[in-house]
Design a protein around this motif. Structure first.
Motif, PDB file in Angstrom:
ATOM      1  N   SER A 158      70.497  -6.895 -22.347  1.00  0.00           N
ATOM      2  CA  SER A 158      70.401  -8.325 -22.090  1.00  0.00           C
ATOM      3  C   SER A 158      69.071  -8.838 -22.610  1.00  0.00           C
ATOM      4  O   SER A 158      68.011  -8.414 -22.141  1.00  0.00           O
ATOM      5  N   ASP A 159      69.111  -9.694 -23.599  1.00  0.00           N
ATOM      6  CA  ASP A 159      67.938 -10.388 -24.131  1.00  0.00           C
ATOM      7  C   ASP A 159      66.773  -9.449 -24.437  1.00  0.00           C
ATOM      8  O   ASP A 159      65.671  -9.612 -23.896  1.00  0.00           O
ATOM      9  N   ALA A 178      72.675 -14.468 -20.389  1.00  0.00           N
ATOM     10  CA  ALA A 178      72.414 -13.032 -20.563  1.00  0.00           C
ATOM     11  C   ALA A 178      71.945 -12.666 -21.962  1.00  0.00           C
ATOM     12  O   ALA A 178      71.236 -11.689 -22.136  1.00  0.00           O
ATOM     13  N   ARG A 179      72.352 -13.419 -22.974  1.00  0.00           N
ATOM     14  CA  ARG A 179      72.001 -13.136 -24.362  1.00  0.00           C
ATOM     15  C   ARG A 179      72.274 -11.666 -24.684  1.00  0.00           C
ATOM     16  O   ARG A 179      71.409 -10.924 -25.157  1.00  0.00           O
ATOM     17  N   CYS A 180      73.507 -11.260 -24.413  1.00  0.00           N
ATOM     18  CA  CYS A 180      73.932  -9.874 -24.593  1.00  0.00           C
ATOM     19  C   CYS A 180      73.781  -9.461 -26.053  1.00  0.00           C
ATOM     20  O   CYS A 180      74.235 -10.163 -26.966  1.00  0.00           O
TER      21      CYS A 180
END
Length: 480
Positions: free
Chosen positions: A466-467, A452-454
């Motif tokens: 998210s990203d 998710a690369r929150c």
């Protein structure tokens, strides 16, 4: 008045509203270019009600100010709040060349925490970072020994001020963030429970780089590195003038001609911070890395030629061109794709890499981006550029505070300024209190991970995404 005993002697501070403060407390002493050692003791009670000294530095007007005898710190603690309280250990930025604890009044953060806030001054420019060792046997950077001495002081003394030496969070911005990361690569820094690094400017210097800068500076001075006695008798003005000449000659090798920084000396600082993270040394330390959306507008006001030359040398010309095509294709209305690319190359790529390394090693890391333009110069003109987050972190709502060393006056805050500042303060103090910035409006902010690369986006209405800018991030992975 507030009297507190220390190992060097008692200090008396002041009480203002709900906060006690002690300013200009000597935590160490040092000879020029030497490592920091214990602060001398004093007889009687020392007045700690006025700002401490600032290190030798150039003012915005181009004159010199400060003293080499600058190893002091300021302490802020809420009044009548039972301790022990967590400690926020602040390392100021300023391109390793400017700044001081005196520019950072921690009373608002201390009261809101509740927490004990410690702001540290350290040696700057050539006095803090001139490398007198060799590439094979480098000396520790004097400024890093200063900060380690300050951490030792906190470990010994902070309980008397109401702080808990076992609950320290390191916080820094710009050069201060790079120094926080350097501290995290030391055993002393790894005793911190958490760390916050806003606008990390890159890795510590390899010995050969630092030795080259020192050789050019010493050439200007006409003194060999082995003649320490002569170097210590030179006027500070001569040392600073030589360093300024080297900086001007280095603008196409280092952003802004910033040639100083801590060195990988092999003893005090034995590994790069990224290596410490990747090998799991910080697995149990909560980390938060942040950057500003338009970091580079601050540095491109007089043209982008030098900054582009620096970036192309680092990433390679062909790769730079491929990345530029992606940034041009994804530019938002009014965005300069060169500025955006330079921002990510210098400031955001290190964040992605450090966060990913921490996650891969089994630790926790949070990532944020600052999108808000504070309503005071120069941010009202340059947007969310380098230092925009810092202006809000140290604000005293409803006012931005004066920054004398930057020649920036105080200013009223807009409603949006106050809203984003409240969220930032909550997040930073959440890190200090509990090792997580996911509080208040950002309660859904989870640690960074590959799926998710929150990312928290700080703005008038802060949010979690998210990203964000995922297409650009992926271009860095595929453009090698």
């Amino acid at each position: 008045m507030s009297l507190v005993p220390t190992g060097s002697g008692p200090v008396v501070g002041r009480v203002a509203g709900t906060v006690r403060s002690w300013r200009g407390i000597a935590y160490a002493t040092a000879e020029r270019f030497g490592p920091a050692g214990p602060a001398p003791s004093w007889a009687g009670t020392r007045d700690a009600t006025a700002p401490g000294p600032v290190g030798v530095q150039w003012t915005p007007a181009g004159s010199l100010t400060g003293t080499e005898d600058c190893l002091t710190l300021d302490v802020y603690a809420p009044d009548d709040v039972p301790g022990p309280l967590p400690v926020l250990f602040w390392v100021h930025g300023g391109a390793f060349q400017t700044g001081a604890a005196a520019d950072y009044d921690g009373s608002v953060l201390a009261a809101a925490g509740p927490a004990v806030v410690v702001a540290v001054s350290y040696r700057l420019g050539p006095f803090g970072f001139l490398q007198l060792g060799t590439a094979e046997a480098p000396d520790p950077s004097p400024a890093l020994t200063d900060l380690l001495a300050a951490l030792d002081w906190v470990g010994r003394e902070i309980a008397a001020f109401g702080g808990d030496p076992d609950r320290i969070t390191l916080v820094g911005q710009s050069a201060g963030a790079s120094l926080v990361c350097a501290l995290l690569a030391t055993s002393a820094g790894q005793r911190a429970r958490a760390a916050v690094a806003f606008s990390v400017g890159g890795p510590v210097l390899e010995p050969a780089e630092a030795v080259d800068v020192a050789a050019r500076t010493l050439h200007q001075l006409g003194v060999p590195r082995t003649d320490l006695a002569a170097l210590r008798t030179l006027p500070a003005e001569a040392v600073m003038a030589a360093a300024a000449t080297v900086a001007r000659e280095s603008r196409r090798q280092r952003l802004g001609g910033v040639v100083w920084g801590p060195v990988l000396d092999g003893t005090v600082l034995a590994v790069q911070p990224a290596v410490a993270v990747a090998t799991g040394a910080l697995r149990d330390t909560a980390l938060w890395f942040g950057s500003c959306r338009d970091e580079m507008t601050m540095f491109l006001q007089h043209g982008s030629g030098d900054a582009v030359a620096v970036a192309r040398a680092r990433v390679g010309g062909a790769r730079f061109d491929r990345l530029h095509a992606v940034y041009a294709a994804t530019a938002r209305p009014g965005e300069d794709p060169v500025q955006a690319l330079l921002t990510d190359e210098m400031w955001v790529q290190p964040v992605w890499e450090l966060a990913q390394a921490q996650v891969s090693a089994g630790g926790r890391a949070w990532v944020s981006r600052w999108d808000h333009s504070p309503g005071l110069p120069p941010y009202d003109r340059l947007g969310p550029t380098h230092g925009a987050d810092n202006a809000c972190l140290w604000a005293h709502p409803p006012r931005f505070v004066e920054r004398p060393l930057l020649a920036r006056p105080a200013a009223d805050m807009t409603d949006a300024d106050q809203a984003v500042t409240a969220v930032l303060h909550d997040a930073v103090l959440g890190m200090v209190r509990a090792g997580t910035p996911a509080t208040g409006e950002l309660v859904d902010w989870v640690p960074y991970e590959p799926a998710a690369r929150c990312t928290a986006v700080f703005d008038a209405t802060s949010r979690v995404e998210s990203d964000p800018a995922g297409q650009r991030r992926r271009a860095w992975d595929t453009s090698t």
